[in-house]
Design a protein around this motif. Structure first.
Motif, PDB file in Angstrom:
ATOM      1  N   ALA A  82       0.833  -1.207   0.000  1.00  0.00           N
ATOM      2  CA  ALA A  82       0.000   0.000   0.000  1.00  0.00           C
ATOM      3  C   ALA A  82       0.868   1.258   0.000  1.00  0.00           C
ATOM      4  N   ASP A  83       1.935   1.255   0.795  1.00  0.00           N
ATOM      5  CA  ASP A  83       2.826   2.410   0.842  1.00  0.00           C
ATOM      6  C   ASP A  83       3.519   2.630  -0.502  1.00  0.00           C
ATOM      7  N   ALA A  84       3.935   1.543  -1.152  1.00  0.00           N
ATOM      8  CA  ALA A  84       4.569   1.654  -2.472  1.00  0.00           C
ATOM      9  C   ALA A  84       3.586   2.227  -3.492  1.00  0.00           C
ATOM     10  N   LYS A  85       2.323   1.812  -3.429  1.00  0.00           N
ATOM     11  CA  LYS A  85       1.311   2.337  -4.362  1.00  0.00           C
ATOM     12  C   LYS A  85       1.048   3.815  -4.072  1.00  0.00           C
ATOM     13  N   PHE A  86       0.995   4.203  -2.791  1.00  0.00           N
ATOM     14  CA  PHE A  86       0.840   5.607  -2.417  1.00  0.00           C
ATOM     15  C   PHE A  86       1.949   6.432  -3.065  1.00  0.00           C
ATOM     16  N   THR A  87       3.189   5.969  -2.923  1.00  0.00           N
ATOM     17  CA  THR A  87       4.342   6.677  -3.488  1.00  0.00           C
ATOM     18  C   THR A  87       4.272   6.724  -5.015  1.00  0.00           C
ATOM     19  N   GLU A  88       3.887   5.608  -5.622  1.00  0.00           N
ATOM     20  CA  GLU A  88       3.766   5.560  -7.091  1.00  0.00           C
ATOM     21  C   GLU A  88       2.717   6.556  -7.578  1.00  0.00           C
ATOM     22  N   TRP A  89       1.542   6.565  -6.949  1.00  0.00           N
ATOM     23  CA  TRP A  89       0.478   7.471  -7.366  1.00  0.00           C
ATOM     24  C   TRP A  89       0.853   8.915  -7.099  1.00  0.00           C
ATOM     25  N   LEU A  90       1.572   9.172  -6.018  1.00  0.00           N
ATOM     26  CA  LEU A  90       2.037  10.528  -5.736  1.00  0.00           C
ATOM     27  C   LEU A  90       2.949  11.010  -6.858  1.00  0.00           C
ATOM     28  N   GLY A  91       3.861  10.150  -7.289  1.00  0.00           N
ATOM     29  CA  GLY A  91       4.782  10.510  -8.361  1.00  0.00           C
ATOM     30  C   GLY A  91       4.102  10.727  -9.700  1.00  0.00           C
ATOM     31  N   SER A  92       3.073   9.942  -9.975  1.00  0.00           N
ATOM     32  CA  SER A  92       2.439  10.046 -11.294  1.00  0.00           C
ATOM     33  C   SER A  92       1.244  11.009 -11.328  1.00  0.00           C
ATOM     34  N   HIS A  93       0.603  11.266 -10.190  1.00  0.00           N
ATOM     35  CA  HIS A  93      -0.620  12.081 -10.196  1.00  0.00           C
ATOM     36  C   HIS A  93      -0.629  13.202  -9.155  1.00  0.00           C
ATOM     37  N   GLY A  94       0.438  13.356  -8.406  1.00  0.00           N
ATOM     38  CA  GLY A  94       0.461  14.327  -7.319  1.00  0.00           C
ATOM     39  C   GLY A  94       0.671  15.747  -7.794  1.00  0.00           C
ATOM     40  N   ARG A  95      -0.409  16.414  -8.153  1.00  0.00           N
ATOM     41  CA  ARG A  95      -0.303  17.804  -8.596  1.00  0.00           C
ATOM     42  C   ARG A  95      -1.647  18.513  -8.424  1.00  0.00           C
TER      43      ARG A  95
END
Length: 81
Positions: free
Chosen positions: A35-48
């Motif tokens: 879950a933490d890895a997915k949080f980080t992945e989504w932050l990198g790709s959609h965090g704006r």
């Protein structure tokens, strides 16, 4: 370290909303590292812009925040109980 959620069946949920109250992308895992890895992945790709990203843990019907992110507020970690 002992927490209220220790030794229980826990589900970890990552939710991404592109704007407050908007549609969400949701994922649920039993493994906190996944879950933490997915949080980080989504932050990198959609965090704006207006995106809101949250990670919560649910055990015994009780949901607790783990961390969240917004562009304005940055990364916020929930206190460990």
């Amino acid at each position: 370290m002992n927490t209220v959620l220790e030794d229980q069946d826990i589900k970890y949920e990552v939710e991404l909303r592109f704007r407050p109250g908007g549609p969400a992308i949701l994922g649920v895992w039993a493994n906190p590292q996944t879950a933490d890895a997915k949080f980080t992945e989504w932050l990198g790709s959609h965090g704006r812009d207006d995106a809101l990203l949250t990670l919560t843990a649910t055990a015994g019907g009780e949901t607790r925040p783990v961390k969240s992110w917004t562009a304005k507020g940055g990364l916020r970690l929930a206190p460990v109980i």
